[in-house]
Design a protein around this motif. Structure first.
Motif, PDB file in Angstrom:
ATOM      1  N   MET A 163      11.138 -20.864  -1.693  1.00 60.83           N
ATOM      2  CA  MET A 163      12.378 -20.437  -1.048  1.00 60.83           C
ATOM      3  C   MET A 163      13.527 -20.632  -2.034  1.00 60.83           C
ATOM      4  O   MET A 163      13.649 -21.680  -2.652  1.00 60.83           O
ATOM      5  CB  MET A 163      12.628 -21.268   0.210  1.00 60.83           C
ATOM      6  CG  MET A 163      13.851 -20.844   1.018  1.00 60.83           C
ATOM      7  SD  MET A 163      14.674 -22.243   1.806  1.00 60.83           S
ATOM      8  CE  MET A 163      15.434 -23.040   0.407  1.00 60.83           C
ATOM      9  N   GLN A 205      17.629 -20.213  -2.191  1.00 54.87           N
ATOM     10  CA  GLN A 205      18.869 -19.957  -1.468  1.00 54.87           C
ATOM     11  C   GLN A 205      20.043 -20.560  -2.235  1.00 54.87           C
ATOM     12  O   GLN A 205      19.884 -21.480  -3.035  1.00 54.87           O
ATOM     13  CB  GLN A 205      18.812 -20.599  -0.066  1.00 54.87           C
ATOM     14  CG  GLN A 205      17.868 -19.915   0.898  1.00 54.87           C
ATOM     15  CD  GLN A 205      18.592 -19.089   1.954  1.00 54.87           C
ATOM     16  OE1 GLN A 205      19.818 -19.070   2.025  1.00 54.87           O
ATOM     17  NE2 GLN A 205      17.819 -18.422   2.790  1.00 54.87           N
ATOM     18  N   ASN A 258      22.910 -22.976  -2.955  1.00 57.82           N
ATOM     19  CA  ASN A 258      23.043 -24.397  -2.617  1.00 57.82           C
ATOM     20  C   ASN A 258      24.492 -24.671  -2.218  1.00 57.82           C
ATOM     21  O   ASN A 258      25.268 -25.274  -2.967  1.00 57.82           O
ATOM     22  CB  ASN A 258      22.635 -25.259  -3.817  1.00 57.82           C
ATOM     23  CG  ASN A 258      22.409 -26.696  -3.424  1.00 57.82           C
ATOM     24  OD1 ASN A 258      22.534 -27.063  -2.253  1.00 57.82           O
ATOM     25  ND2 ASN A 258      22.071 -27.531  -4.393  1.00 57.82           N
ATOM     26  N   GLY A 306      23.480 -22.143   2.711  1.00 58.47           N
ATOM     27  CA  GLY A 306      22.693 -21.207   1.921  1.00 58.47           C
ATOM     28  C   GLY A 306      23.411 -19.887   1.693  1.00 58.47           C
ATOM     29  O   GLY A 306      24.635 -19.833   1.556  1.00 58.47           O
ATOM     30  N   ILE A 315      21.775 -29.914   3.794  1.00 56.01           N
ATOM     31  CA  ILE A 315      21.197 -28.653   3.315  1.00 56.01           C
ATOM     32  C   ILE A 315      19.693 -28.800   3.128  1.00 56.01           C
ATOM     33  O   ILE A 315      18.898 -27.972   3.601  1.00 56.01           O
ATOM     34  CB  ILE A 315      21.856 -28.227   1.989  1.00 56.01           C
ATOM     35  CG1 ILE A 315      23.313 -27.825   2.212  1.00 56.01           C
ATOM     36  CG2 ILE A 315      21.094 -27.066   1.352  1.00 56.01           C
ATOM     37  CD1 ILE A 315      24.071 -27.546   0.931  1.00 56.01           C
ATOM     38  N   PHE A 366      16.713 -26.829   5.356  1.00 56.26           N
ATOM     39  CA  PHE A 366      15.815 -25.881   4.699  1.00 56.26           C
ATOM     40  C   PHE A 366      14.363 -26.356   4.728  1.00 56.26           C
ATOM     41  O   PHE A 366      13.437 -25.554   4.883  1.00 56.26           O
ATOM     42  CB  PHE A 366      16.261 -25.628   3.257  1.00 56.26           C
ATOM     43  CG  PHE A 366      17.394 -24.656   3.130  1.00 56.26           C
ATOM     44  CD1 PHE A 366      17.474 -23.540   3.946  1.00 56.26           C
ATOM     45  CD2 PHE A 366      18.392 -24.845   2.189  1.00 56.26           C
ATOM     46  CE1 PHE A 366      18.510 -22.634   3.840  1.00 56.26           C
ATOM     47  CE2 PHE A 366      19.438 -23.940   2.065  1.00 56.26           C
ATOM     48  CZ  PHE A 366      19.490 -22.827   2.894  1.00 56.26           C
ATOM     49  N   HIS A 407      13.082 -25.774   8.212  1.00 55.68           N
ATOM     50  CA  HIS A 407      12.851 -24.342   8.420  1.00 55.68           C
ATOM     51  C   HIS A 407      11.585 -23.888   7.693  1.00 55.68           C
ATOM     52  O   HIS A 407      10.775 -23.140   8.234  1.00 55.68           O
ATOM     53  CB  HIS A 407      14.055 -23.539   7.926  1.00 55.68           C
ATOM     54  CG  HIS A 407      13.864 -22.055   8.006  1.00 55.68           C
ATOM     55  ND1 HIS A 407      13.929 -21.371   9.199  1.00 55.68           N
ATOM     56  CD2 HIS A 407      13.595 -21.123   7.044  1.00 55.68           C
ATOM     57  CE1 HIS A 407      13.715 -20.084   8.978  1.00 55.68           C
ATOM     58  NE2 HIS A 407      13.516 -19.912   7.672  1.00 55.68           N
ATOM     59  N   SER A 408      11.413 -24.367   6.456  1.00 59.69           N
ATOM     60  CA  SER A 408      10.245 -23.976   5.669  1.00 59.69           C
ATOM     61  C   SER A 408       8.956 -24.532   6.251  1.00 59.69           C
ATOM     62  O   SER A 408       7.932 -23.853   6.307  1.00 59.69           O
ATOM     63  CB  SER A 408      10.417 -24.454   4.228  1.00 59.69           C
ATOM     64  OG  SER A 408       9.270 -24.199   3.461  1.00 59.69           O
TER      65      SER A 408
END
Length: 333
Positions: free
Chosen positions: A24, A26, A28, A42, A76, A80, A83-84
């Motif tokens: 992933m 995105q 930062n 992101g 952050i 992430f 989510h991942s």
């Protein structure tokens, strides 16, 4: 057991997930509303950068390769990762890429970022960024063959000599893509009395920047005229962009030459045979490999998606057991 490889870049965060075998990538950056409410992060937060109203603060939590805003960086990363991993995170391992040429306290912050979060990590490891970089371009970095890695990032350029799975020499300099953007902004303001944003300067850099004397080309930038205070349009040439950034590019090359001069002769012989390995997002500027070759008389190896080379290296370390010994915990074990 799921393992995550994490490369915290100043501009972009890259996370490798062993469960999906994907990276992933995105921006930062985080947007905080009313001082303490998470608004976005992101790529979505980057859309609001330099455009947000006064009650929304948009910021990058990394600066010059180290963590400048611990709490927002932790937010952050956790969002992430969750989510991942889609919620299945308990007992995961984390491998964090860290620059070599930073202090022990600064390295400790990378470790604490995961250890003190709500991710319930099984173990957290640190990996020298240059070693992960070498793995990411397909090298066997444990061999007795000297290799020079040059990683040009957003805030920094890290130049390293690696051999036998370790760092022989390393230098982190505070010059990268952001410094190029700032130089473009400064020169446009000084020459044309036009104030432009950093996103505009980055866009025109990607469109027109060359590391050597460019071909003819031009593009448009939009900003605010200092004299009238009104919005204005300006056409700038590739030559103008080149003049703005060439000093910083040559500073990077000067540091490469200094490291080469300090390299032991036997390792220098390997580098002469194999050349320099160039990675990092800012290495995409046109003709940088040719300029380095001209100045050092060494060939330069380039790669697709150079900004993700460290994350690819972490994925190799996770998947190929013979490289796990390159990772260490914060107490050095």
């Amino acid at each position: 057991m799921t393992a995550f490889g994490i490369d915290l870049g100043t501009s972009n965060i890259k996370i490798y997930n062993s469960a999906t075998d994907k990276i992933m990538n995105q921006k930062n950056i985080v947007a905080i509303a009313n001082r303490n409410q998470l608004f976005s992060l992101g790529n979505e937060a980057f859309e609001a950068y330099e455009k947000a109203p006064a009650n929304i603060r948009v910021s990058f939590p990394m600066s010059y390769g180290v963590i400048a805003d611990f709490n927002n960086m932790q937010t952050i990363l956790q969002v992430f990762i969750e989510h991942s991993g889609k919620g299945n995170l308990r007992g995961s391992e984390y491998y964090m890429a860290v620059p070599t040429d930073i202090t022990d306290v600064e390295k400790r912050a990378f470790f604490d970022l995961v250890e003190s979060s709500g991710l319930r990590a099984r173990r957290v490891f640190l990996v020298e960024k240059a070693l992960a970089d070498g793995l990411g371009v397909g090298l066997d970095i444990r061999s007795a063959r000297g290799t020079m890695m040059v990683n040009m990032g957003a805030d920094t350029t890290e130049i390293s000599i690696i051999n036998l799975g370790g760092i022989v020499l390393s230098k982190l300099i505070k010059i990268g893509g952001n410094k190029f953007d700032e130089a473009i902004q400064t020169n446009i303001r000084r020459e044309y009395n036009l104030v432009i944003g950093s996103k505009t300067s980055e866009a025109i850099k990607k469109q027109l920047a060359y590391a050597t004397e460019p071909d003819e080309g031009s593009g448009f930038v939009y900003g605010r005229d200092i004299v009238t205070g009104l919005p204005a349009e300006l056409q700038v040439s590739s030559d103008f962009i080149y003049d703005a950034i060439k000093e910083h590019i040559h500073s990077i090359i000067d540091t490469i030459r200094v490291i080469l001069e300090r390299t032991p002769p036997e390792l220098a012989a390997d580098i002469i045979r194999d050349g320099i390995y160039l990675t990092g997002g800012s290495s995409n500027i046109r003709n940088i490999p040719e300029l380095i070759t001209k100045e050092t008389k060494l060939k330069v190896n380039t790669f697709d998606s150079p900004a993700e080379s460290v994350a690819r290296g972490l994925s190799r370390l996770i998947k190929e057991g013979q490289y796990r010994s390159l990772a260490y915990t914060n107490n050095g074990k």
